[in-house]
Write a protein that holds these residues in place. Structure first.
Motif, PDB file in Angstrom:
ATOM      1  N   GLU A  15       6.765  -4.000 -12.933  1.00  0.00           N
ATOM      2  CA  GLU A  15       7.120  -2.643 -12.647  1.00  0.00           C
ATOM      3  C   GLU A  15       6.068  -1.627 -11.967  1.00  0.00           C
ATOM      4  OE1 GLU A  15      10.087  -1.031 -13.221  1.00  0.00           O
ATOM      5  OE2 GLU A  15      10.725  -3.249 -13.224  1.00  0.00           O
ATOM      6  N   ARG A  16       5.066  -2.102 -11.372  1.00  0.00           N
ATOM      7  CA  ARG A  16       4.484  -1.438 -10.547  1.00  0.00           C
ATOM      8  C   ARG A  16       4.965  -0.978  -9.289  1.00  0.00           C
ATOM      9  NH1 ARG A  16      -0.849  -5.312 -10.192  1.00  0.00           N
ATOM     10  NH2 ARG A  16       1.085  -6.645  -9.706  1.00  0.00           N
ATOM     11  N   LEU A  17       4.792   0.349  -8.946  1.00  0.00           N
ATOM     12  CA  LEU A  17       5.603   0.817  -7.840  1.00  0.00           C
ATOM     13  C   LEU A  17       4.708   0.550  -6.586  1.00  0.00           C
ATOM     14  CD1 LEU A  17       7.787   2.756  -6.716  1.00  0.00           C
ATOM     15  CD2 LEU A  17       6.300   4.622  -7.011  1.00  0.00           C
ATOM     16  N   LEU A  18       5.465  -0.238  -5.826  1.00  0.00           N
ATOM     17  CA  LEU A  18       4.799  -0.911  -4.277  1.00  0.00           C
ATOM     18  C   LEU A  18       5.297   0.092  -3.315  1.00  0.00           C
ATOM     19  CD1 LEU A  18       6.174  -4.277  -4.484  1.00  0.00           C
ATOM     20  CD2 LEU A  18       3.957  -3.443  -5.254  1.00  0.00           C
ATOM     21  N   TYR A  19       6.035   0.903  -3.127  1.00  0.00           N
ATOM     22  CA  TYR A  19       6.551   1.568  -1.975  1.00  0.00           C
ATOM     23  C   TYR A  19       7.582   2.538  -2.129  1.00  0.00           C
ATOM     24  CZ  TYR A  19       7.007   2.475   3.144  1.00  0.00           C
ATOM     25  OH  TYR A  19       7.108   3.139   4.381  1.00  0.00           O
ATOM     26  N   VAL A  20       7.517   3.771  -1.565  1.00  0.00           N
ATOM     27  CA  VAL A  20       8.705   4.614  -1.595  1.00  0.00           C
ATOM     28  C   VAL A  20       9.057   5.027  -0.127  1.00  0.00           C
ATOM     29  CG1 VAL A  20       9.355   7.021  -2.058  1.00  0.00           C
ATOM     30  CG2 VAL A  20       7.777   5.857  -3.634  1.00  0.00           C
ATOM     31  N   GLY A  21      10.304   5.085   0.355  1.00  0.00           N
ATOM     32  CA  GLY A  21      10.761   5.436   1.577  1.00  0.00           C
ATOM     33  C   GLY A  21      11.936   6.119   1.472  1.00  0.00           C
ATOM     34  N   ILE A  22      12.402   6.420   2.701  1.00  0.00           N
ATOM     35  CA  ILE A  22      13.785   7.191   3.006  1.00  0.00           C
ATOM     36  C   ILE A  22      14.515   6.422   4.032  1.00  0.00           C
ATOM     37  CG2 ILE A  22      13.253   9.335   1.662  1.00  0.00           C
ATOM     38  CD1 ILE A  22      13.080  10.474   4.682  1.00  0.00           C
ATOM     39  N   THR A  23      15.756   6.495   4.035  1.00  0.00           N
ATOM     40  CA  THR A  23      16.598   6.048   5.193  1.00  0.00           C
ATOM     41  C   THR A  23      18.100   6.251   5.310  1.00  0.00           C
ATOM     42  OG1 THR A  23      17.179   3.636   6.519  1.00  0.00           O
ATOM     43  CG2 THR A  23      17.068   3.846   4.043  1.00  0.00           C
ATOM     44  N   ASP A  24      18.449   6.430   6.236  1.00  0.00           N
ATOM     45  CA  ASP A  24      20.092   6.740   6.250  1.00  0.00           C
ATOM     46  C   ASP A  24      20.962   5.197   6.361  1.00  0.00           C
ATOM     47  OD1 ASP A  24      19.551   9.393   6.467  1.00  0.00           O
ATOM     48  OD2 ASP A  24      19.692   9.285   8.891  1.00  0.00           O
ATOM     49  N   ASP A  25      20.162   4.041   6.449  1.00  0.00           N
ATOM     50  CA  ASP A  25      20.803   2.594   6.547  1.00  0.00           C
ATOM     51  C   ASP A  25      19.919   1.667   5.815  1.00  0.00           C
ATOM     52  OD1 ASP A  25      21.537   0.254   7.274  1.00  0.00           O
ATOM     53  OD2 ASP A  25      21.694   0.593   9.499  1.00  0.00           O
ATOM     54  N   LEU A  26      20.064   1.334   4.569  1.00  0.00           N
ATOM     55  CA  LEU A  26      19.396   0.846   3.442  1.00  0.00           C
ATOM     56  C   LEU A  26      19.349  -0.805   4.175  1.00  0.00           C
ATOM     57  CD1 LEU A  26      20.609   1.898  -0.110  1.00  0.00           C
ATOM     58  CD2 LEU A  26      18.238   2.129   1.247  1.00  0.00           C
ATOM     59  N   ASP A  27      20.411  -1.382   4.501  1.00  0.00           N
ATOM     60  CA  ASP A  27      20.084  -2.722   4.830  1.00  0.00           C
ATOM     61  C   ASP A  27      19.347  -2.897   6.322  1.00  0.00           C
ATOM     62  OD1 ASP A  27      22.179  -3.471   3.225  1.00  0.00           O
ATOM     63  OD2 ASP A  27      23.777  -3.221   4.326  1.00  0.00           O
ATOM     64  N   THR A  28      19.463  -2.186   7.113  1.00  0.00           N
ATOM     65  CA  THR A  28      18.456  -2.211   8.189  1.00  0.00           C
ATOM     66  C   THR A  28      17.230  -1.932   8.149  1.00  0.00           C
ATOM     67  OG1 THR A  28      20.373  -1.479   9.767  1.00  0.00           O
ATOM     68  CG2 THR A  28      17.926  -1.199  10.683  1.00  0.00           C
ATOM     69  N   ARG A  29      16.685  -0.922   7.011  1.00  0.00           N
ATOM     70  CA  ARG A  29      15.321  -0.385   6.793  1.00  0.00           C
ATOM     71  C   ARG A  29      14.770  -1.651   6.042  1.00  0.00           C
ATOM     72  NH1 ARG A  29      10.971   1.040   8.590  1.00  0.00           N
ATOM     73  NH2 ARG A  29       9.707   2.225   7.242  1.00  0.00           N
ATOM     74  N   ARG A  54      18.560  14.564   4.837  1.00  0.00           N
ATOM     75  CA  ARG A  54      17.255  13.987   5.113  1.00  0.00           C
ATOM     76  C   ARG A  54      16.176  15.069   4.657  1.00  0.00           C
ATOM     77  NH1 ARG A  54      16.078   9.400   7.517  1.00  0.00           N
ATOM     78  NH2 ARG A  54      14.084   9.083   8.271  1.00  0.00           N
ATOM     79  N   VAL A  55      16.406  16.300   4.932  1.00  0.00           N
ATOM     80  CA  VAL A  55      15.265  17.029   4.455  1.00  0.00           C
ATOM     81  C   VAL A  55      14.897  16.912   3.103  1.00  0.00           C
ATOM     82  CG1 VAL A  55      14.791  19.713   4.365  1.00  0.00           C
ATOM     83  CG2 VAL A  55      15.503  18.612   6.536  1.00  0.00           C
ATOM     84  N   ALA A  56      16.153  17.065   2.344  1.00  0.00           N
ATOM     85  CA  ALA A  56      16.014  16.861   0.949  1.00  0.00           C
ATOM     86  C   ALA A  56      15.396  15.680   0.429  1.00  0.00           C
ATOM     87  CB  ALA A  56      17.348  16.848   0.018  1.00  0.00           C
ATOM     88  N   ALA A  57      15.851  14.497   1.206  1.00  0.00           N
ATOM     89  CA  ALA A  57      15.137  13.277   0.781  1.00  0.00           C
ATOM     90  C   ALA A  57      13.825  13.181   1.293  1.00  0.00           C
ATOM     91  CB  ALA A  57      15.872  12.176   1.644  1.00  0.00           C
ATOM     92  N   ALA A  58      13.427  13.882   2.286  1.00  0.00           N
ATOM     93  CA  ALA A  58      11.915  13.784   2.664  1.00  0.00           C
ATOM     94  C   ALA A  58      10.976  14.754   1.750  1.00  0.00           C
ATOM     95  CB  ALA A  58      11.780  14.315   4.139  1.00  0.00           C
ATOM     96  N   LYS A  59      11.567  15.368   1.278  1.00  0.00           N
ATOM     97  CA  LYS A  59      10.912  16.171   0.195  1.00  0.00           C
ATOM     98  C   LYS A  59      10.698  15.635  -0.983  1.00  0.00           C
ATOM     99  CE  LYS A  59      10.869  20.719  -2.118  1.00  0.00           C
ATOM    100  NZ  LYS A  59      11.688  22.031  -2.335  1.00  0.00           N
ATOM    101  N   ALA A  60      11.726  15.098  -1.328  1.00  0.00           N
ATOM    102  CA  ALA A  60      11.800  14.023  -2.720  1.00  0.00           C
ATOM    103  C   ALA A  60      10.935  12.872  -2.512  1.00  0.00           C
ATOM    104  CB  ALA A  60      13.214  13.773  -3.036  1.00  0.00           C
ATOM    105  N   GLU A  61      10.665  12.308  -1.343  1.00  0.00           N
ATOM    106  CA  GLU A  61       9.899  11.242  -0.882  1.00  0.00           C
ATOM    107  C   GLU A  61       8.383  11.638  -0.983  1.00  0.00           C
ATOM    108  OE1 GLU A  61       9.077   8.055   2.778  1.00  0.00           O
ATOM    109  OE2 GLU A  61       9.725  10.326   3.309  1.00  0.00           O
ATOM    110  N   ARG A  62       8.018  12.632  -0.450  1.00  0.00           N
ATOM    111  CA  ARG A  62       6.760  13.332  -0.599  1.00  0.00           C
ATOM    112  C   ARG A  62       6.186  13.563  -1.955  1.00  0.00           C
ATOM    113  NH1 ARG A  62       3.931  18.013  -0.393  1.00  0.00           N
ATOM    114  NH2 ARG A  62       1.970  18.167   0.838  1.00  0.00           N
TER     115      ARG A  62
END
Length: 198
Positions: A15-29, A54-62
């Motif tokens: 349960e260690r957090l490895l990575y956080v990201g954002i995308t509009d297409d989960l499968d491709t990313r 995307r702006v809201a997601a980018a803020k949450a990602e940061r």
């Protein structure tokens, strides 16, 4: 959910957090991550939350990267300050340093009867990334150049030269002794992938 953007988190079995990201297409990313991230085999659980844009997601990602300190995020990470890469030639005014590599990639694809979509599927490098080489004012990441060179059967040193990446990565490419603290992490990861995956 056409206007929605996903914020995703990858965790290992502890349960260690490895990575956080954002995308509009989960499968491709996620396919891209699976193809070019050394930590991908450690992913045991994925969590997704959707944001309105995307702006809201980018803020949450940061915020997530700053607050939760994932192991492999670099951007926004307060624990990881990456030094300026010594292998890049900065040319803010003038021709795009990677334009010659862009032309060679297109020529090689044509000669081999392959498409840019084939190259994307083979390497995980997007068409937009390669297209940007003809205009962007700085060289691309060395690891990306090496991945493309390997997929197309191009000489690695020549590809780096045509991309505008200086030759101080030569020792890493040839496998000679080198101070690893001086070698770009992208070059090292690309070389490990090449040697492991053949």
């Amino acid at each position: 959910m056409s206007n929605h953007t996903a914020l995703y988190r990858f965790y290992d079995e502890d349960e260690r957090l490895l990575y956080v990201g954002i995308t509009d297409d989960l499968d491709t990313r996620w396919t891209t991550h699976a193809g070019n991230k050394h930590w991908w085999p450690n992913v045991a659980r994925k969590a997704v939350e959707w944001h309105d844009n995307r702006v809201a997601a980018a803020k949450a990602e940061r915020n997530a990267i700053i607050d939760e300190s994932p192991l492999y995020n670099v951007t926004h990470s307060p624990e990881y300050v990456r030094p300026r890469r010594k292998i890049n030639i900065q040319r803010p005014h003038g021709p795009a340093p990677a334009a010659p590599l862009h032309a060679l990639v297109l020529k090689t694809l044509s000669e081999q009867g392959r498409s840019q979509n084939w190259l994307h599927k083979r390497t995980g490098v997007s068409r937009n990334t390669i297209a940007s080489w003809k205009a962007q004012p700085r060289p691309p990441q060395a690891g990306t150049v090496l991945t493309i060179a390997d997929a197309l059967g191009l000489d690695r040193g020549e590809a780096l030269r045509l991309a505008g990446v200086m030759s101080d990565t030569k020792a890493a490419i040839e496998g000679t002794t080198v101070d690893l603290s001086e070698v770009d992490i992208d070059v090292l990861l690309a070389e490990i992938r090449r040697r492991v995956l053949g």
